[in-house]
Design a protein around this motif. Structure first.
Motif, short mmCIF file in Angstrom:
data_model
loop_
_atom_site.label_atom_id
_atom_site.label_comp_id
_atom_site.label_asym_id
_atom_site.label_seq_id
_atom_site.Cartn_x
_atom_site.Cartn_y
_atom_site.Cartn_z
N GLY A 11 0.78 -1.23 0.00
CA GLY A 11 0.00 0.00 0.00
C GLY A 11 0.81 1.28 0.00
N GLY A 12 2.15 1.17 -0.01
CA GLY A 12 2.99 2.36 0.13
C GLY A 12 2.99 3.26 -1.09
N ARG A 13 3.39 4.51 -0.88
CA ARG A 13 3.41 5.52 -1.94
C ARG A 13 4.75 5.66 -2.63
NH1 ARG A 13 -1.84 6.68 -3.27
NH2 ARG A 13 -3.07 7.25 -1.45
N GLY A 14 5.85 5.35 -1.93
CA GLY A 14 7.18 5.39 -2.56
C GLY A 14 7.60 6.76 -3.04
N GLU A 15 7.40 7.79 -2.20
CA GLU A 15 7.67 9.15 -2.64
C GLU A 15 9.15 9.41 -2.93
OE1 GLU A 15 6.03 11.57 0.45
OE2 GLU A 15 4.03 11.58 -0.45
N SER A 21 8.09 7.11 -9.42
CA SER A 21 6.99 6.70 -8.55
C SER A 21 6.01 7.86 -8.39
CB SER A 21 7.56 6.29 -7.18
OG SER A 21 6.52 5.91 -6.31
N ARG A 22 4.75 7.58 -8.67
CA ARG A 22 3.70 8.59 -8.53
C ARG A 22 2.57 8.03 -7.66
NH1 ARG A 22 4.36 12.43 -12.80
NH2 ARG A 22 6.57 12.28 -13.37
N MET A 23 1.67 8.90 -7.25
CA MET A 23 0.55 8.46 -6.41
C MET A 23 -0.26 7.36 -7.09
SD MET A 23 -0.93 11.84 -4.47
CE MET A 23 -2.14 10.81 -3.63
N HIS A 24 -0.40 7.46 -8.41
CA HIS A 24 -1.19 6.47 -9.14
C HIS A 24 -0.35 5.28 -9.60
CE1 HIS A 24 0.60 8.94 -12.32
NE2 HIS A 24 0.46 7.89 -13.12
N TYR A 25 0.98 5.33 -9.38
CA TYR A 25 1.85 4.26 -9.86
C TYR A 25 3.09 4.20 -8.97
CZ TYR A 25 2.59 0.96 -13.68
OH TYR A 25 2.69 -0.19 -14.45
N PRO A 26 2.94 3.72 -7.73
CA PRO A 26 4.03 3.81 -6.77
C PRO A 26 5.11 2.75 -6.98
CG PRO A 26 2.12 2.82 -5.75
CD PRO A 26 1.69 3.25 -7.11
N VAL A 59 -2.34 -7.05 0.28
CA VAL A 59 -3.08 -5.97 0.93
C VAL A 59 -2.56 -4.66 0.37
CG1 VAL A 59 -3.82 -4.94 3.10
CG2 VAL A 59 -3.23 -7.37 3.02
N THR A 60 -3.46 -3.88 -0.23
CA THR A 60 -3.03 -2.68 -0.94
C THR A 60 -4.04 -1.56 -0.76
OG1 THR A 60 -2.17 -1.92 -3.09
CG2 THR A 60 -4.15 -3.30 -3.14
N ASN A 61 -3.69 -0.40 -1.25
CA ASN A 61 -4.62 0.72 -1.29
C ASN A 61 -5.69 0.44 -2.34
OD1 ASN A 61 -5.53 3.44 -2.44
ND2 ASN A 61 -4.34 4.10 -0.65
N GLN A 62 -6.91 0.88 -2.08
CA GLN A 62 -7.99 0.60 -3.03
C GLN A 62 -7.71 1.20 -4.41
OE1 GLN A 62 -11.57 2.16 -1.32
NE2 GLN A 62 -10.77 4.24 -1.07
#
Length: 356
Positions: A11-15, A21-26, A59-62
């Motif tokens: 579920g991480g964002r990987g900033e 890495s983007r919010m829609h493609y971490p 387990v991930t972000n929706q």
């Protein structure tokens, strides 16, 4: 040997890997090492000798469910668990345990991040096997520690005590990220391991620890488990999950529970936490450069270049990170990579959400 299941936290964002890495493609859905396969694909692939696909849970972000389906077509859709909101690792693990408990009365449960690199799969599987044996012998919670090779200040550490049996150690305590001098002391003492965030336990053991130590979360996952496979699952999940506190499994359970053991790992682990990790997971050329893509370097040293579709020519530069994507280019001094997150903060302030 009891049934083995695996839970992969994705579920991480990987900033720190912006602009790739983007919010829609971490980060976990990217191929960062140039091999073509993404981090999450590699994670699932290395588990295949030990865990059947039908027993791997993501387990991930929706927002990432479709990415998981696309990159991992062999995972049953019912095994892709979408968190309604970010609540750290304890609710994530509790959710997976609740769902698995509807399928198996008892099972081993491996818990792994989706975005770590492991070079030596056979050695890794051997450690997981020994961790499973330790978990099966009692109500033991087992964490995989990594033998430190340098005084890293970006990781938590595990202090371990005398050996329970060959290669298995009782955990004395978990310690937070140290300063450099403390990290040097940990390294020289030989009594500390890096905390990898990988765990092995029996399903019954972790559920009992949630009941004792995080009763608020435990109370919420019971109705979620009861709703598995029904039309009420998503609604029930959302209602209870959003009420959970944001809590890490390290703080909420591992630092407070009994029967905590660790097994040291030497299997070429890297959490690939920033662009600098590419130097550890790829071979540099004779000038210390990492060049992935269509790259020309002249009088360039100790520089990391991750190309896109365009040719990148680097002339007379040193100690840089250069990353090219279709809509953004990062040029960063190596010792400034922790500040990449500030770029994202500035983009948010400027309402440049399309670049985040």
């Amino acid at each position: 040997m009891m049934k083995t299941t695996a839970v992969i936290m994705a579920g991480g964002r990987g900033e720190r890997f912006w602009p790739m890495s983007r919010m829609h493609y971490p980060k976990q859905f990217l191929s960062l090492t140039g091999g073509g396969k993404t981090m999450i694909q590699l994670t699932v692939e290395r588990l295949s000798p030990m865990v059947e696909m039908e027993d791997i849970y993501i387990v991930t972000n929706q927002d990432y469910v479709e990415l998981v389906k696309e990159q991992l077509p062999g995972i049953p859709h019912s095994n892709i668990l979408a968190e309604p909101a970010a609540r750290n690792t304890a609710p994530c693990i509790a959710l997976a345990a609740a769902v698995i408990s509807r399928k198996y009365e008892e099972a081993l449960m491996l818990v792994l991040p989706s975005d770590h690199l492991i070079k030596y799969t056979e050695m890794f599987l051997d450690v997981l096997g020994r961790a499973g044996e330790t978990a099966e012998k009692g109500n033991n919670l087992v964490t995989i520690g990594i033998t430190p090779t340098y005084p890293e200040t970006g990781y938590g550490y595990i202090q371990f005590a005398a050996s329970k049996e060959q290669g298995v150690y009782r955990v004395d305590r978990f310690v937070e990220k140290p300063d450099l001098e403390t990290a040097k002391e940990y390294l020289s003492s030989g009594q500390y391991l890096w905390n990898s965030g990988m765990f092995v336990w029996k399903l019954s053991t972790i559920l009992e620890n949630f009941r004792l130590l995080l009763p608020e979360i435990y109370a919420g996952i019971r109705p979620i488990a009861d709703a598995c496979g029904t039309d009420m699952f998503e609604e029930t999940l959302r209602r209870h999950f959003l009420s959970f506190p944001s809590e890490s499994v390290d703080y909420g359970i591992m630092e407070r529970a009994e029967n905590i053991y660790t097994i040291p790992g030497n299997f070429g682990w890297d959490d690939v936490g920033s662009w600098l990790a590419l130097e550890r997971v790829n071979r540099t050329n004779e000038y210390g450069n990492i060049a992935l893509g269509d790259i020309v370097t002249i009088d360039t040293k100790d520089t990391i270049i991750r190309g896109g579709k365009r040719l990148i020519a680097a002339v007379g530069v040193e100690d840089l990170v250069v990353v090219d994507t279709e809509d953004a280019v990062l040029i960063c001094a190596k010792d400034s990579t922790p500040k990449i997150k500030k770029v994202i903060e500035n983009l948010k302030i400027c309402n440049r959400n399309e670049l985040i």
